[in-house]
Motif scaffolding. Structure first.
Motif, PDB file in Angstrom:
ATOM      1  N   LYS A 118    -129.442  -7.997  20.730  1.00  0.00           N
ATOM      2  CA  LYS A 118    -128.119  -8.414  20.980  1.00  0.00           C
ATOM      3  C   LYS A 118    -128.938 -10.616  21.956  1.00  0.00           C
ATOM      4  O   LYS A 118    -129.999 -10.784  21.688  1.00  0.00           O
TER       5      LYS A 118
ATOM      6  N   CYS B  98    -130.184  -9.693  25.474  1.00  0.00           N
ATOM      7  CA  CYS B  98    -131.434  -8.092  25.839  1.00  0.00           C
ATOM      8  C   CYS B  98    -132.119  -7.471  24.254  1.00  0.00           C
ATOM      9  O   CYS B  98    -131.514  -8.382  23.614  1.00  0.00           O
TER      10      CYS B  98
ATOM     11  N   THR C  86    -131.737  -4.465  23.351  1.00  0.00           N
ATOM     12  CA  THR C  86    -130.643  -3.588  23.041  1.00  0.00           C
ATOM     13  C   THR C  86    -130.178  -4.024  20.890  1.00  0.00           C
ATOM     14  O   THR C  86    -129.960  -5.053  21.027  1.00  0.00           O
TER      15      THR C  86
ATOM     16  N   VAL D  95    -126.811   0.764  24.398  1.00  0.00           N
ATOM     17  CA  VAL D  95    -126.955  -0.034  25.914  1.00  0.00           C
ATOM     18  C   VAL D  95    -127.924   0.055  26.504  1.00  0.00           C
ATOM     19  O   VAL D  95    -128.308   0.946  26.353  1.00  0.00           O
ATOM     20  N   CYS D  96    -127.951  -1.579  27.266  1.00  0.00           N
ATOM     21  CA  CYS D  96    -129.121  -0.656  28.500  1.00  0.00           C
ATOM     22  C   CYS D  96    -128.403  -1.443  29.777  1.00  0.00           C
ATOM     23  O   CYS D  96    -127.222  -1.688  30.377  1.00  0.00           O
TER      24      CYS D  96
ATOM     25  N   CYS E 200    -127.176  -5.341  29.345  1.00  0.00           N
ATOM     26  CA  CYS E 200    -126.175  -5.172  28.922  1.00  0.00           C
ATOM     27  C   CYS E 200    -124.049  -4.609  29.558  1.00  0.00           C
ATOM     28  O   CYS E 200    -123.624  -4.213  29.250  1.00  0.00           O
TER      29      CYS E 200
HETATM   30 ZN   LIG Z   1    -128.204  -3.742  26.288  1.00  0.00          ZN
END
Ligand SMILES: [Zn+2]
Length: 481
Positions: free
Chosen positions: A19, A22, A24, A37-38, A41
């Motif tokens: 992304k 990040c 991810t 997701v992290c 985000c």
């Molecule tokens: Zn993320």
């Protein structure tokens, strides 16, 4: 009546590994909701975004391909608004305002529509993060008792490409979108077939009237349809003495109409300000030059090369090139088959029509160039008729049929043997005495006899030879009478 159309297009850079801010993974399509997701985000407090350098490089590539001026610094700003798909309550974006600027501006793209070539100016390009996605259990915002949010899309790199209102017809708008998709495809930065990867908003006004915005159109064809509907609607408002209101409308691709969603009285105030978490990124000339060197051949360059290298006209070259897979197939075939014009004609007419009718996606289905070449060669050698070639083409496309092998196996070869054809003609004359009588008086009636021979041989008779033999036979009979 004059029409002015401007487009605002959101393009997801979905071919990168991660992304925008990040690490991810970004291949969220077809993944269960909220699995990619992290904390970054998801907008958790205390997390910090880190820019994905490859996303910036891809964005610069797009700007170069669209002939834009690139800002010496990339400055991210916060665009504030509340919506459940936006966990931070602001979107990291860019803005053209005091002390703020987009990363690219003042570009252009050449389009062809209705036999005319024109330049459409690009006002600016922003790079920003995609929000998450809301879904509705019943499929509709109006009837669902609640909505669900999926943050897999949250933080995907997104470009917002805004044109000047230079397009004057729905056809031109469609041509712009198709050309842009081709450019992105050649750059390899966006797979436009993925859901949500390519979203178009269109602004349209007639006769200098109020501007109406149509939101979220999903394809080039729908851009044309939505604008056609909207222009007709605005014209009927004016014709009945009314005034077009400034508003935002939604395109309903099922009912093929635009419907109002809100009246725009004033611009929303998003309270933009530079994002303190993200220092500006310097974009030195040397970096841009480095990226420019890595750029692949673009559609306009390829059209020019096709005209020079293969001696085909610009129209044919453009149809081939706008579909990268088709242009690749043309070039592979051209290594083995020298009649480039004939090859181009087959590919842009019968071939494309069958691809569409058979529902074939050229991106995932490989059509073997040798199969196409064998079809054209056997046709050139006179071993099959044009009608047979057209009949075999769908099999060549769908199954990579080996035409040489097939006509040997089935005995489908064209009949150009005089004795065989004479026997068939003999039969046809016996079975159609009235038609023979007509043909003796009227030259046009000969066609019926030719058709009968074709039917008997299932299209395999050599047409020119058949006509010649039938005429000979008619002269014979005329002498006997
Ligand atoms: Zn993320």
């Amino acid at each position: 009546m004059s029409v002015r159309i401007g487009l605002e297009i959101h393009v997801q850079l979905n071919t990168l590994r991660t992304k925008l801010f990040c690490s991810t993974p970004s291949d969220y399509h077809d993944k269960p909701p909220n699995t990619l997701v992290c904390p970054v985000c998801l907008g958790m407090p205390g997390t910090l975004p880190v820019v994905n350098r490859r996303a910036i490089e891809a964005a610069i590539m797009v700007a170069l391909a669209l002939n834009c001026e690139i800002a010496p610094r990339i400055l991210f700003v916060r665009k504030h608004y509340f919506y459940p798909d936006l966990p931070k309550n602001y979107q990291i974006s860019q803005y053209d305002g005091p002390g703020m600027f987009p990363y690219a501006r003042k570009g252009w793209l050449r389009i062809s529509a209705g036999g005319r070539t024109k330049i459409v100016r690009i006002r600016r390009i922003n790079i920003e993060e995609d929000p998450g996605k809301l879904t509705y259990p019943t499929g509709s915002m109006l009837t669902s008792p609640y909505s669900l949010v999926d943050y897999n899309r949250s933080g995907m790199p997104l470009l917002e490409i805004v044109t000047e209102p230079d397009m004057e017809s729905p056809q031109e708008a469609r041509a712009f979108v198709e050309k842009l998709i081709a450019v992105l495809d050649y750059l390899g930065v966006c797979d436009h077939r993925k859901e949500g990867a390519f979203r178009v908003d269109a602004n349209v006004s007639i006769e200098g009237g109020a501007r109406v915005e149509i939101k979220n159109i999903g394809s080039a064809k729908d851009v044309e349809r939505a604008l056609e509907f909207e222009i007709a609607r605005q014209r009927s408002v004016v014709a009945s003495g009314g005034k077009v209101r400034r508003e935002t409308r939604h395109w309903d691709p099922v009912r093929k109409v635009t419907v109002p969603i809100r009246i725009k009285e004033v611009e929303e105030d998003y309270r933009y300000f530079p994002d303190p978490d993200l220092p500006p990124i310097d974009v030195p000339r040397s970096w841009i030059e480095e990226i420019a060197e890595k750029m692949p051949e673009l559609p306009d360059q390829r059209i020019e090369r096709f005209v020079k290298q293969y001696g085909i006209d610009e129209y044919r070259a453009a149809v081939l090139v706008l579909n990268k897979r088709l242009a690749d197939l043309f070039e592979e075939c051209a290594k083995m088959y020298r009649d480039y014009k004939k090859l181009a004609d087959w590919l842009i007419t019968d071939f494309l029509r069958w691809v569409k009718d058979l529902g074939i996606d050229l991106e995932s289905k490989k059509v073997e160039p040798i199969a196409i070449v064998k079809l054209l060669r056997t046709l050139d050698e006179g071993r099959i008729s044009i009608r047979m070639a057209k009949e075999l083409l769908p099999k060549v496309i769908a199954e990579n049929l080996d035409v040489e092998e097939y006509i040997k196996r089935t005995g489908m070869e064209k009949i150009s043997d005089v004795e065989t054809l004479k026997r068939v003609i003999e039969e046809v004359f016996r079975e159609n005495p009235k038609a023979v009588k007509d043909a003796l008086k009227n030259k046009k009636a000969v066609n019926f006899l030719v058709g009968a021979v074709m039917r008997k041989t299932r299209g395999r008779a050599d047409p020119q030879l058949t006509v010649k033999l039938i005429e000979e036979k008619l002269r014979e009979i005329a002498r006997e009478i």
